[in-house]
Design a protein around this motif. Structure first.
Motif, short mmCIF file in Angstrom:
data_model
loop_
_atom_site.label_atom_id
_atom_site.label_comp_id
_atom_site.label_asym_id
_atom_site.label_seq_id
_atom_site.Cartn_x
_atom_site.Cartn_y
_atom_site.Cartn_z
N TYR A 170 0.84 -1.19 0.00
CA TYR A 170 0.00 0.00 0.00
C TYR A 170 0.88 1.25 0.00
N MET A 171 0.56 2.18 -0.86
CA MET A 171 1.21 3.49 -0.96
C MET A 171 2.63 3.44 -1.53
N SER A 172 3.10 2.29 -2.00
CA SER A 172 4.48 2.23 -2.47
C SER A 172 4.72 3.13 -3.68
N LYS A 173 3.86 3.01 -4.69
CA LYS A 173 4.07 3.86 -5.87
C LYS A 173 3.88 5.32 -5.51
N GLU A 174 2.90 5.63 -4.66
CA GLU A 174 2.66 7.01 -4.24
C GLU A 174 3.89 7.58 -3.53
N PHE A 175 4.50 6.77 -2.65
CA PHE A 175 5.69 7.24 -1.94
C PHE A 175 6.86 7.43 -2.90
N ALA A 176 6.94 6.58 -3.93
CA ALA A 176 8.00 6.72 -4.92
C ALA A 176 7.87 8.06 -5.65
N VAL A 177 6.65 8.40 -6.03
CA VAL A 177 6.40 9.67 -6.73
C VAL A 177 6.64 10.85 -5.78
N ALA B 141 10.25 11.64 -5.66
CA ALA B 141 10.67 12.39 -6.85
C ALA B 141 10.23 13.86 -6.76
N LYS B 142 9.04 14.08 -6.22
CA LYS B 142 8.51 15.45 -6.13
C LYS B 142 9.35 16.34 -5.22
N VAL B 143 9.83 15.78 -4.12
CA VAL B 143 10.68 16.56 -3.21
C VAL B 143 12.08 16.71 -3.80
N LEU B 144 12.64 15.65 -4.36
CA LEU B 144 13.95 15.77 -4.99
C LEU B 144 13.92 16.84 -6.08
N GLY B 145 12.84 16.87 -6.84
CA GLY B 145 12.70 17.86 -7.91
C GLY B 145 12.73 19.28 -7.39
N ALA B 146 12.17 19.49 -6.20
CA ALA B 146 12.20 20.84 -5.61
C ALA B 146 13.62 21.29 -5.30
N TYR C 143 7.79 20.82 -2.52
CA TYR C 143 7.77 19.78 -3.54
C TYR C 143 7.20 20.38 -4.82
N ILE C 144 7.42 19.66 -5.93
CA ILE C 144 6.91 20.07 -7.24
C ILE C 144 6.06 18.94 -7.80
N ASP C 145 4.90 19.25 -8.33
CA ASP C 145 4.01 18.23 -8.88
C ASP C 145 4.68 17.47 -10.03
N GLN C 146 4.27 16.21 -10.19
CA GLN C 146 4.89 15.33 -11.18
C GLN C 146 4.82 15.91 -12.60
N ARG D 89 10.05 19.81 -16.88
CA ARG D 89 11.40 20.32 -16.64
C ARG D 89 12.47 19.24 -16.83
N ASP D 90 12.08 18.07 -17.28
CA ASP D 90 13.01 16.94 -17.46
C ASP D 90 13.66 16.53 -16.13
N LEU D 91 12.88 16.58 -15.06
CA LEU D 91 13.35 16.16 -13.75
C LEU D 91 12.71 14.85 -13.29
N PHE D 92 11.95 14.22 -14.18
CA PHE D 92 11.25 12.97 -13.84
C PHE D 92 11.25 12.09 -15.08
N THR D 93 11.85 10.89 -14.98
CA THR D 93 11.92 9.95 -16.10
C THR D 93 11.47 8.57 -15.64
#
Length: 576
Positions: free
Chosen positions: A97-104, A107-112, A189-192, A198-202
């Motif tokens: 439960y929530m694994s994919k959500e936590f993964a995203v 990424a959202k915080v790293l992107g910030a 954080y920045i939305d997906q 911005r090429d910060l999510f692949t």
């Protein structure tokens, strides 16, 4: 007002609190005990990261505790690594439960912070994440998993640029950076969608899997001719609702193991792990459905991986003709013997086998037969990964690493325990012994007759919540304050206290320095090659007592082990 009440009020009054967490707090508003447990502390960043129960609160796994941890990780990376933004972080996740959500969210915080993320498009095993860090040359990796914990848990595990679990020093620096964030509810954080612009999510697809499988094929001890032959070994495989299904089957197919039956009901990812009491191959009940299928197809080997595929359990037919599960110690010794027996002796001149301090001494005896040196580490595969990294610089050769809790690593293209590697090698080993007319339990008897009858045991005492943590601390303090001179009739020859880094050698009380990292662990080395070890778990609310003996026969070893267990039960109960 108490500290936990202040933390609760902060969350409860936060205008933008996630709606599901707000609803949970509303349901708990009259339950002070539950609220205190959820807010009395911050979730501990322990063995490589966070692990805890899902839910609202500072002591729970949720998007806010994830964001705070990622913020600390980002700060640490920026301060300690080079080309962080361009190299990025690779992120994988299991079926919880929530694994994919936590993964995203990661990424959202790293992107910030301007850091790029590579996120796997579907579930992946932990060892593939470890491999991907090195393959993609990222600055770090994150695995969202709680391994084999119950369904209500999830976790956040950090890997360094070498693909290994972060070391204690790295963890301490990340913890310090996490603590700089005072309010987990307002982490930027920045939305997906914006990250992708911005090429910060692949998204990561099959390229990494294919590269991993190429390396997996190379660990085989079969020659090219034998590799091409179809194998007459009947295998039953269960991924226990986790991530290993595709890669294990593809790995076996590469070596032409064609008689593989999968437990269909357990091949489906399921966050409830609904067909087992625990999705842990250490628990023999997890093999119930595999055993049923094994009987139908007359399988020679049953293999089971935990949800994130870093642990492997194996069952085979014993002397009664029934399926029995090998212990992690037994399977590790068998794998080690097979690998070394199929290796050129000249290539083992500088070889090292690595095991933990609570892993069987049978492995050391096996390694000595092939003139391979054994290195001991503290419990936790992060220490094995750290040693491998050192060998990259020293030129020593890593040949095998394992721990009693069903974790094995055969080749260092991954830097964490790898159930995919171990599953394929276990089947290859079973095929070899079948051609000698022996089962895996027959092969184990060969090792016992050669090296002695080693036997190990474990007692885990689960103590949950704040009171449980206090009891665990009381047990360790009580045993330290009242030194044991003999246990079950065995004299205590050495006491190793890894918290004080001191080894006391009896009877003259000679004190030596232990060079391994400090950890809250006590180990007693006893007469006649027996030992016990006491340690709180780093990932679960448990205190664990490990036992090991070497007897003159199977019966003798069993009797010795029971004596140790009975006396240590009294010791634990005295302080619990």
């Amino acid at each position: 007002m108490k500290d936990w009440q202040l933390a609760y009020e902060k969350w409860n009054s936060f205008e933008h609190l996630d709606s599901s967490l707000k609803k949970e707090l509303a349901n708990l508003q009259d339950n002070n005990e539950a609220l205190e447990d959820a807010f009395y502390k911050e979730l501990t960043f322990g063995t490589g990261g966070l692990r805890g129960i899902l839910g609202a609160g500072t002591n729970r796994m949720n998007i806010y505790t994830i964001r705070k941890a990622v913020s600390g990780l980002a700060k640490y990376l920026k301060e300690n690594c080079v080309n962080v933004n361009d190299r990025g972080v690779v992120i994988a996740y299991d079926p919880r439960y929530m694994s994919k959500e936590f993964a995203v969210e990661t990424a959202k915080v790293l992107g910030a912070y301007g850091i790029k993320s590579y996120v796997f498009d579907t579930l992946r095993p932990t060892p593939v994440l470890s491999f991907a860090v090195r393959y993609l040359a990222t600055v770090a990796g994150v695995m969202i998993t709680a391994s084999h914990n119950p369904p209500e848990y999830n976790g956040f595990k950090v890997y360094n640029e070498d693909g290994g679990q972060i070391t204690p020093d790295e963890a301490n620096q990340i913890i310090a950076a996490i603590q700089e964030t005072k309010n987990e509810l307002t982490v930027p954080y920045i939305d997906q969608e914006e990250l992708e612009k911005r090429d910060l999510f692949t998204w990561v697809g099959s390229e990494v899997d294919n590269a991993y499988l190429d390396r997996l094929k190379q660990i085989s001890k079969l020659n090219e001719k034998d590799m091409q032959k179809e194998k007459d070994l009947n295998i039953v495989f269960t991924p226990l609702h986790g991530t290993a299904h595709d890669l294990v089957l593809r790995g076996l197919d590469q070596l032409n193991f064609t008689h593989v039956d999968t437990v269909t009901e357990q091949a489906i990812p399921d966050p409830e792990f609904s067909t087992v009491n625990s999705p842990n191959p250490e628990e023999h009940q997890a093999f119930a459905m595999a055993i049923e299928q094994g009987i139908k197809v007359n399988a020679e080997i049953l293999i089971g991986t935990d949800p994130d595929a870093d642990r492997l359990g194996v069952a085979a037919k014993d002397k009664t003709g029934n399926y029995s599960v090998l212990t992690g110690n037994q399977l590790g010794a068998l794998l080690l013997d097979y690998i070394l027996s199929k290796s050129e002796h000249a290539l083992l001149a500088n070889a090292r086998m690595i095991k933990t301090i609570v892993t069987t001494e049978l492995g050391r005896a096996v390694a000595e037969k092939y003139d391979v040196q054994t290195i001991d580490t503290l419990t936790g595969f992060k220490y094995i990964g750290e040693k491998i990294r050192q060998y990259d610089a020293t030129g020593e050769t890593f040949v095998f690493g394992y721990e009693e809790s069903y974790g094995y690593l055969i080749s260092s293209f991954a830097r964490d325990k790898d159930a995919v590697q171990a599953a394929v090698m276990a089947c290859e080993m079973a095929h070899y012994w079948k051609n000698q007319g022996k089962t895996l339990f027959d092969a184990l008897d060969v090792l016992f007759e050669r090296h002695g009858y080693y036997l190990e045991g474990l007692r885990s005492l689960t103590l949950k919540g704040k009171q449980g943590s206090e009891k665990i601390a009381a047990i360790m303090d009580g045993v330290r304050a009242n030194p044991l001179n003999q246990i079950a009739g065995f004299k205590v020859e050495q006491v190793e206290d890894y918290l004080s880094s001191e080894r006391t050698i009896n009877p003259d009380n000679v004190i030596e320095t232990i060079t391994l990292p400090k950890e809250n662990v006590l180990k007693y080395k006893l007469a006649e090659e027996s030992w016990i070890c006491l340690r709180p778990s780093g990932t679960e609310p448990k205190i664990k007592c490990y036992y090991g003996v070497r007897g003159t026969s199977a019966k003798d070893s069993e009797e010795r082990l029971e004596r140790l267990k009975a006396e240590m039960d009294q010791v634990l109960n005295q302080y619990a």
